[in-house]
Design an enzyme around this catalytic site. Structure first.
Site, PDB file in Angstrom:
ATOM      1  N   HIS A 137       0.870  -1.182   0.000  1.00  9.80           N
ATOM      2  CA  HIS A 137       0.000   0.000   0.000  1.00  9.80           C
ATOM      3  C   HIS A 137       0.911   1.237   0.000  1.00  9.80           C
ATOM      4  CE1 HIS A 137      -2.742   2.976   1.882  1.00  9.80           C
ATOM      5  NE2 HIS A 137      -3.735   2.193   1.511  1.00  9.80           N
ATOM      6  N   ASP A 214       3.185  -4.627   8.084  1.00  5.27           N
ATOM      7  CA  ASP A 214       1.967  -3.832   7.927  1.00  5.27           C
ATOM      8  C   ASP A 214       0.783  -4.788   8.098  1.00  5.27           C
ATOM      9  OD1 ASP A 214      -0.291  -2.583   6.997  1.00  5.27           O
ATOM     10  OD2 ASP A 214       0.604  -1.823   5.146  1.00  5.27           O
ATOM     11  N   GLN A 217      -4.538  -4.989   7.107  1.00  2.15           N
ATOM     12  CA  GLN A 217      -5.616  -5.847   6.589  1.00  2.15           C
ATOM     13  C   GLN A 217      -5.722  -7.179   7.311  1.00  2.15           C
ATOM     14  OE1 GLN A 217      -7.928  -4.947   4.602  1.00  2.15           O
ATOM     15  NE2 GLN A 217      -7.072  -3.076   3.738  1.00  2.15           N
ATOM     16  N   LYS A 240     -10.098  -0.309  10.856  1.00  2.00           N
ATOM     17  CA  LYS A 240     -10.304  -1.501  10.025  1.00  2.00           C
ATOM     18  C   LYS A 240     -10.614  -2.727  10.891  1.00  2.00           C
ATOM     19  CE  LYS A 240      -7.062   0.025   6.466  1.00  2.00           C
ATOM     20  NZ  LYS A 240      -7.770   0.350   5.244  1.00  2.00           N
ATOM     21  N   CYS A 378      -4.743   2.560  -3.598  1.00  2.00           N
ATOM     22  CA  CYS A 378      -3.488   3.118  -3.047  1.00  2.00           C
ATOM     23  C   CYS A 378      -2.339   2.120  -3.195  1.00  2.00           C
ATOM     24  CB  CYS A 378      -3.644   3.528  -1.591  1.00  2.00           C
ATOM     25  SG  CYS A 378      -4.835   4.841  -1.377  1.00  2.00           S
TER      26      CYS A 378
HETATM   27  C1  LIG Z   1      -2.348  -2.758   3.607  1.00  2.00           C
HETATM   28  C2  LIG Z   1      -2.611  -1.372   4.081  1.00  2.00           C
HETATM   29  N1  LIG Z   1      -1.638  -0.676   4.668  1.00  2.00           N
HETATM   30  C3  LIG Z   1      -1.824   0.561   5.131  1.00  2.00           C
HETATM   31  C4  LIG Z   1      -3.043   1.185   5.016  1.00  2.00           C
HETATM   32  C5  LIG Z   1      -3.222   2.570   5.559  1.00  2.00           C
HETATM   33  O1  LIG Z   1      -4.097   2.565   6.634  1.00  2.00           O
HETATM   34  P1  LIG Z   1      -4.585   3.932   7.281  1.00  2.00           P
HETATM   35  O2  LIG Z   1      -5.167   4.734   6.165  1.00  2.00           O
HETATM   36  O3  LIG Z   1      -5.611   3.509   8.280  1.00  2.00           O
HETATM   37  O4  LIG Z   1      -3.412   4.594   7.906  1.00  2.00           O
HETATM   38  C6  LIG Z   1      -4.094   0.509   4.402  1.00  2.00           C
HETATM   39  C7  LIG Z   1      -5.406   1.146   4.197  1.00  2.00           C
HETATM   40  O5  LIG Z   1      -6.192   0.765   3.381  1.00  2.00           O
HETATM   41  C8  LIG Z   1      -3.877  -0.806   3.933  1.00  2.00           C
HETATM   42  O6  LIG Z   1      -4.847  -1.510   3.341  1.00  2.00           O
END
Ligand SMILES: Cc1ncc(COP(=O)(O)O)c(C=O)c1O
Length: 420
Positions: A137, A214, A217, A240, A378
């Protein structure tokens, strides 16, 4: 008795019929489905909130609120107690060693930026590299890209296998003794792939390379345990995992947190602020400068209560079945192409309809209150690799059931008949 106590029995009995319907009962705990009925297949973007999370935030402001760590009066003491209880709850939820390994942040993005600029930058050496995967992401791509361009490091992206998993062999070649840090996603927000990170983490550790995971998800969808993963940092967001927006977590092994520098500077993070230099508090407090999202932490506690009561592994078993049902349906449908075919998938699937733009698909479905995502999610570098600029994505959580999948499939058929 909670709905889960009733339905846990069915989950344990592995009654498939019950399992595909379970979400209908769980949904009753989420007021948005009564107040604004819709088919929600966009939980990978953000999840809905059970009543008890909403109540916990409201209760915090109505009866428990005060500043955190700042004042001696009872309001502050009560609010601080809840905030610090949140830290312990997160500690146990992810299997950390002690509460001080838990830093509250605004979400995954902020957690990763803290590690990038507070941990990686001060350790930069000439000729170094940073290793990520090709499925990150932007939150786990842009901070590292920024550091690499600013300080002249090389950014290495581990390629994916044809099935859409991080290529373990390539990872072991790309992570070397000059790697400053490796930052990898546990579950891809585009492909749904559950990456088996253990062998990659073991390889990185054999070279003393720290690893950030990370977990945006994966958290709340599967048991995420930092001891089992043996990651050095873990980042995730409250919104999430059925919790409030604007609150998230950075876990770090304490030895690394001791070496990490603050990245945001402000109130309540110093022992002493001098004119020339200042002395920072011990972790985690030196990373929480400014007034934290304390109400968010109160809501996060309620989200953890909810997940633990349901049993995260039960949620995983239920949603795995629902997801494979959804994939079977999509695969059986003519002109639907599913992205990737990993060994293990969690919570979501990306697909495209032949000759129909994903934005058209999502907006036509939206007209009948079916929420799916269309876009690059993203993750533009990944989509560029795949040669697909945008996809549709359907994602689930414990409140979905087979009726939602049926609604999706009916919707897709409607879109096809409209265009063809
Ligand atoms: C895999 C992953 N990493 C990071 C993020 C970023 O999360 P946040 O916008 O809550 O900081 C997301 C958000 O969709 C994501 O799916």
């Amino acid at each position: 008795m909670s709905v889960f106590n009733n339905y846990r029995i069915q989950l344990d009995a592995r009654k498939l019929d019950g399992m595909l319907k379970l979400g209908k009962h769980i949904r009753k705990e989420f007021p948005i489905f009564q107040n604004a009925p819709h088919v929600y297949l966009d939980s990978a973007a953000t999840s809905h909130k059970p009543q008890r999370v909403i109540d916990a935030v409201s209760r915090f402001y109505s009866t428990q609120y005060g500043s955190i760590h700042r004042a001696l009066h009872t309001r502050s003491a009560e609010a601080t107690r809840i905030y610090e209880m949140g830290r312990s709850r997160v500690e146990h939820f992810i299997g950390a060693n002690k509460p001080s390994e838990i830093i509250f942040t605004g979400g995954t993005t902020e957690s990763i930026n803290q590690v990038a600029f507070g941990f990686a930058v001060p350790r930069i050496k000439e000729g170094g590299n940073i290793v990520i995967s090709a499925m990150e992401h932007h939150a786990n791509f842009l901070p590292w890209q920024r550091i690499c361009t600013q300080y002249g490091l090389s950014l290495r992206r581990i390629p994916l296998t044809d099935a859409g998993e991080i290529d373990e062999v390539a990872a072991s070649e790309l992570i070397d003794e000059n790697t400053l840090i490796t930052a990898l996603v546990q579950v891809s927000n585009v492909l749904g792939t559950v990456n088996d990170l253990n062998p990659i983490i073991a390889h990185a550790h054999s070279l003393q390379v720290p690893v950030l995971v990370d977990a945006a998800q994966s958290i709340g969808h599967m048991d995420v345990n930092v001891q089992a993963l043996d990651c050095d940092f873990l980042a995730f967001s409250g919104h999430k995992m059925l919790g409030p927006t604007g609150v998230g977590v950075l876990y770090g092994k304490y030895t690394y947190l001791e070496q990490m520098e603050p990245w945001r500077f402000g109130g309540e993070m110093v022992l002493h602020a001098g004119l020339e230099r200042s002395k920072f508090k011990e972790p985690p407090h030196r990373f929480e400068g400014g007034s934290p999202h304390s109400a968010g932490v109160a809501g996060l506690i309620a989200a953890i209560d909810f997940l633990e009561e349901a049993g995260v592994s039960n949620i995983q078993r239920y949603s795995d079945q629902l997801l494979s049902h959804m994939i079977d349906q999509l695969q059986a449908e003519e002109d639907v192409q599913i992205l990737a075919d990993p060994k293990q998938r969690s919570g979501l699937v990306s697909f495209v309809l032949k000759d129909i733009h994903p934005h058209d698909v999502a907006s036509i479905l939206g007209e009948t209150n079916i929420a799916i995502r269309a876009g690059h999610h993203c993750a533009q570098p990944l989509l560029r690799d795949l040669g697909i600029p945008v996809t549709n994505r359907a994602s689930i959580h414990c409140y979905n059931d087979e009726d939602d999948i049926e609604a999706l499939m009916d919707g897709i058929r409607r879109v096809k008949s409209y265009f063809h």
